[in-house]
Design a protein around this motif. Structure first.
Motif, mmCIF file in Angstrom:
data_model
loop_
_atom_site.group_PDB
_atom_site.id
_atom_site.type_symbol
_atom_site.label_atom_id
_atom_site.label_comp_id
_atom_site.label_asym_id
_atom_site.label_seq_id
_atom_site.Cartn_x
_atom_site.Cartn_y
_atom_site.Cartn_z
ATOM 1 N N LEU A 1 0.425 -1.153 -0.604
ATOM 2 C CA LEU A 1 0.196 0.346 -0.092
ATOM 3 C C LEU A 1 0.671 1.272 0.299
ATOM 4 C CD1 LEU A 1 -2.700 -1.013 2.716
ATOM 5 C CD2 LEU A 1 -2.936 -0.781 0.117
ATOM 6 N N ARG A 2 2.102 0.661 -0.084
ATOM 7 C CA ARG A 2 3.173 1.782 -0.493
ATOM 8 C C ARG A 2 3.331 2.966 0.659
ATOM 9 N NH1 ARG A 2 4.034 -0.842 -2.990
ATOM 10 N NH2 ARG A 2 4.173 -0.513 -5.706
ATOM 11 N N ARG A 3 3.285 2.529 2.163
ATOM 12 C CA ARG A 3 3.487 2.757 3.710
ATOM 13 C C ARG A 3 4.974 2.522 3.744
ATOM 14 N NH1 ARG A 3 -1.835 -0.178 6.189
ATOM 15 N NH2 ARG A 3 -0.426 -1.751 5.535
ATOM 16 N N ASP A 4 5.643 3.567 3.887
ATOM 17 C CA ASP A 4 6.934 3.004 4.965
ATOM 18 C C ASP A 4 7.502 1.660 5.506
ATOM 19 O OD1 ASP A 4 10.160 3.885 4.656
ATOM 20 O OD2 ASP A 4 10.158 4.663 6.747
ATOM 21 N N ILE A 5 8.279 1.203 4.582
ATOM 22 C CA ILE A 5 8.358 -0.284 5.470
ATOM 23 C C ILE A 5 9.026 0.109 6.839
ATOM 24 C CG2 ILE A 5 9.870 -2.321 6.084
ATOM 25 C CD1 ILE A 5 8.387 -2.601 3.306
ATOM 26 N N PHE A 6 9.983 1.024 6.987
ATOM 27 C CA PHE A 6 10.677 1.520 8.536
ATOM 28 C C PHE A 6 10.076 1.854 9.264
ATOM 29 C CE2 PHE A 6 13.993 4.310 10.498
ATOM 30 C CZ PHE A 6 14.661 3.282 10.395
ATOM 31 N N SER A 7 9.356 2.931 8.919
ATOM 32 C CA SER A 7 8.400 3.414 9.325
ATOM 33 C C SER A 7 7.441 2.917 10.653
ATOM 34 C CB SER A 7 7.671 4.162 9.251
ATOM 35 O OG SER A 7 8.329 6.214 8.707
ATOM 36 N N ARG A 8 6.977 1.521 9.646
ATOM 37 C CA ARG A 8 5.920 0.839 10.443
ATOM 38 C C ARG A 8 6.740 -0.273 11.123
ATOM 39 N NH1 ARG A 8 1.035 0.586 8.618
ATOM 40 N NH2 ARG A 8 0.844 -2.381 8.617
ATOM 41 N N ILE A 9 7.986 -1.178 10.418
ATOM 42 C CA ILE A 9 9.288 -1.963 12.059
ATOM 43 C C ILE A 9 8.683 -0.812 12.819
ATOM 44 C CG2 ILE A 9 10.581 -2.476 12.106
ATOM 45 C CD1 ILE A 9 10.990 -3.219 9.473
ATOM 46 N N VAL A 10 9.703 -0.047 12.780
ATOM 47 C CA VAL A 10 9.396 0.888 13.972
ATOM 48 C C VAL A 10 8.067 1.367 14.781
ATOM 49 C CG1 VAL A 10 10.388 3.429 15.373
ATOM 50 C CG2 VAL A 10 11.793 2.637 13.230
ATOM 51 N N TRP A 11 7.111 0.904 14.197
ATOM 52 C CA TRP A 11 5.973 1.801 15.282
ATOM 53 C C TRP A 11 5.866 0.254 15.827
ATOM 54 C CZ3 TRP A 11 3.775 5.891 16.975
ATOM 55 C CH2 TRP A 11 4.480 7.557 16.668
ATOM 56 N N GLY A 12 5.356 -0.731 14.888
ATOM 57 C CA GLY A 12 5.165 -1.660 14.741
ATOM 58 C C GLY A 12 5.409 -2.532 16.232
#
Lengths: 299, 303
Positions: free
Chosen positions: A88-99
């Motif tokens: 969905l073109r969300r930033d993977i790095f940011s999602r991992i950090v928030w995850g």
């Protein structure tokens, strides 16, 4: 963390000054603690992910759910998106950090509850014996006869996927194992002199269990907790991967791998980065469990 | 010795009955749900209400559990097949046989028509993995034991910790990326259909590898922590958990993937059947393990 953690804290709180009683006995263990490479790496990995979770707003370049149209044509890793962008073109790095946040909140909270339940069941079974033991052991046997993933899937599928239901599922899956461990420890500890002494003082059973037996069972329980943290994080990842994790769009490492798997042929990194996040966090807890066990065995 | 075996049998039976009660309560606790799920999302509320009354879902949970157990063990006729209901559910085995789990609402066929083939597929996967895991685990155990405390022992310990930290879906994704996507040596999915580009045997390589890595490492860690005896039981239960995930990743037509699909769909009859079979296998291996251990270990036999 009562054992080694307190040792470290007390040693740090009393810098050099005059030697305190009891410090001499603690020294060798403390030194061993520092020498254990396995424990050091494990603690470093956990500390890394805890720091990432706490500092997520500072570390993550974007919000976890922002879709970047600029990455539509080229979702591969770039200077804008270090780990690339997801389907969905969300930033993977940011999602991992928030995850890192949901995992590090849900897993310890769930395991803490599971420990409370497991300790209550196992300790009363081991301490009172008789029909209490029979009843508790039967319940434990029945719950342990379910393969873990099967129990997780059936529970979450009937309760619905949410953080709270994952906590409930972890309690049901983990507390029988903890109960069995605590029961064994209690049976062993209740023959000791300090328990007999407490009985002589006519202390209540509740007092003996909580004040005399529980603190002396902490060693194996801490190791067990670390091992279980590893398995629980894996289980939460598996649930996310199976589509039974935290509901989207919350960043959930297992769910990220799930979303990326159909595109593995073109964008393998979309699945690999969140997988690595889970692996390193689980490894942290497993290494700490190994290290603490080695200290106990004096290896 | 006979007494020991009889006692174990009785306790296994008790576990099965209790586990089936848990499964039933989890799946069928709300009776309105049962009628709705049986008829599917397109039935009208009146139709659901009629089925609710005909099936006597108003009765208490324990009564319904007893009836359900009766149908599974072949003591009672399955009411869903009663022609007066007009559901057109037909089972060529009749309405009364052992292992009658009812009808799958997802597949519109009797559960018995689908479940045993899937179980056979899962057994093939697990069996192949077992054939690799057991010799490997024994070899590793002997190597570590002979070199206790030396670098090789420590390397084995570290490696087992590392591999036990990798969830099956993560190792599956990594191995797939490497061997299926990048090198193109192996198929990335295992639908077990002949006639495609990849022969059937090649479809087993990656799933068996994923299972082997995880189960061997997991059990090695447990054995090291000396929390359990070195026995077959932990292997089997870990393997069963691993099989579910592996089947989902590789689209393998086994019982584990069926369980997940039916759980997501809400197909109550299939969920119950798949879960009960999983528990039955776990309990049966536990029983076989206990009895085998007793036969091999005279100290237990005469205790």
């Amino acid at each position: 963390m009562t054992g080694p953690a307190t040792d470290t804290a007390s040693a740090a709180a009393r810098p050099s000054a005059q030697p305190q009683p009891g410090q001499a006995a603690r020294r060798p263990r403390f030194r061993k603690l520092r020498r254990s490479k396995v424990l050091g790496i494990g603690i470093a990995l956990i500390a890394f992910w805890v720091a990432v979770a706490i500092l997520a707003p500072l570390i993550a370049p974007y919000g976890p759910n922002i879709q970047h149209t600029t990455a539509l044509a080229n979702p591969f890793p770039s200077s804008d998106h270090w780990f690339g962008a997801d389907p969905l073109r969300r930033d993977i790095f940011s999602r991992i950090v928030w995850g890192a946040r949901p995992v590090l909140l849900v897993a310890p909270a769930a395991l803490f509850c599971a420990n409370v339940v497991g300790i209550a069941i196992g300790m009363s079974a081991g301490f009172y014996g008789g029909w209490v033991d029979e009843l508790c052991s039967r319940v434990i046997d029945v719950l342990l006869s379910f393969p873990k993933i099967v129990l997780y899937v059936v529970l979450i599928a009937s309760l619905g996927p949410s953080a709270l239901n994952i906590v409930v599922a972890v309690i049901l899956v983990s507390s029988p194992g903890i109960g069995r461990l605590v029961r064994g420890l209690t049976i062993e500890l209740k023959t000791r002199d300090f328990v007999t002494a407490a009985r002589m003082r006519a202390e209540s059973g509740f007092y003996i269990m909580l004040v005399e037996i529980l603190p002396n069972a902490r060693g194996p329980l801490i190791v067990d907790f670390c091992m279980r943290m590893g398995y629980t994080i894996i289980a939460i990842g598996v649930l996310g991967f199976l589509g039974l994790g935290l509901p989207p769009p919350n960043p959930d490492w297992g769910g990220m791998v799930r979303e990326a798997t159909p595109m593995l042929t073109v964008y393998p990194y979309m699945a690999i980065f969140p997988s690595l996040a889970i692996i390193t966090l689980v490894m942290g807890f497993n290494l700490v469990a190994d290290g603490l066990q080695d200290l106990d065995h004096g290896r | 010795m006979t007494r020991f075996i009889l006692r174990r049998l009785a306790s296994a039976l008790f576990t099965m009955v209790a586990a089936s009660l848990i499964v039933f309560v989890l799946v069928e606790a709300s009776p309105g749900n049962v009628a709705r799920k049986t008829l599917g999302p397109f039935a009208s509320d009146e139709q659901v209400q009629i089925l609710y009354e005909r099936l006597q879902l108003n009765d208490s949970l324990i009564v319904r559990y007893g009836r359900w157990l009766g149908i599974i063990t072949g003591l009672r006729a399955d009411p869903l097949q009663n022609p007066s209901l007009g559901l057109k559910f037909h089972d060529r085995r009749g309405d009364r046989y052992v292992g009658n789990f009812g009808f799958s609402t997802m597949m519109k066929i009797p559960v018995a028509d689908v479940i045993w083939q899937r179980l056979a597929n899962s057994a093939a996967l697990a069996g192949l993995a077992f054939l690799v895991i057991v010799p490997l685990a024994i070899a590793i155990g002997i190597l570590a034991g002979l070199n206790a405390g030396r670098p090789l022992d420590r390397a084995i310990t570290t490696l087992s910790t590392v591999f036990a930290s990798i969830p099956e879906f993560a190792s599956a994704v990594l191995l797939m990326s490497l061997f299926a996507v990048w090198l193109g040596w192996l198929p990335g999915t295992s639908p077990l259909q002949a006639g495609g580009f990849w022969p059937i045997y090649s479809q087993f390589v990656l799933p068996v590898t994923v299972l082997t890595l995880y189960v061997t490492a997991y059990v090695a860690r447990f054995v090291r922590a000396s929390m359990i005896e070195v026995m077959a039981t932990p292997y089997v239960r870990t393997l069963m958990s691993g099989v579910v995930v592996t089947e989902v990743v590789f689209a393998y037509p086994g019982l584990g993937r069926l369980l997940l699909e039916t759980a997501l769909f809400g197909d109550i009859a299939l969920i119950e059947a798949a879960t009960l079979i999983a528990v039955l296998i776990a309990v049966a291996t536990q029983l076989a393990g206990d009895i085998g251990y007793m036969l091999l270990n005279p100290r237990i036999r005469f205790a």
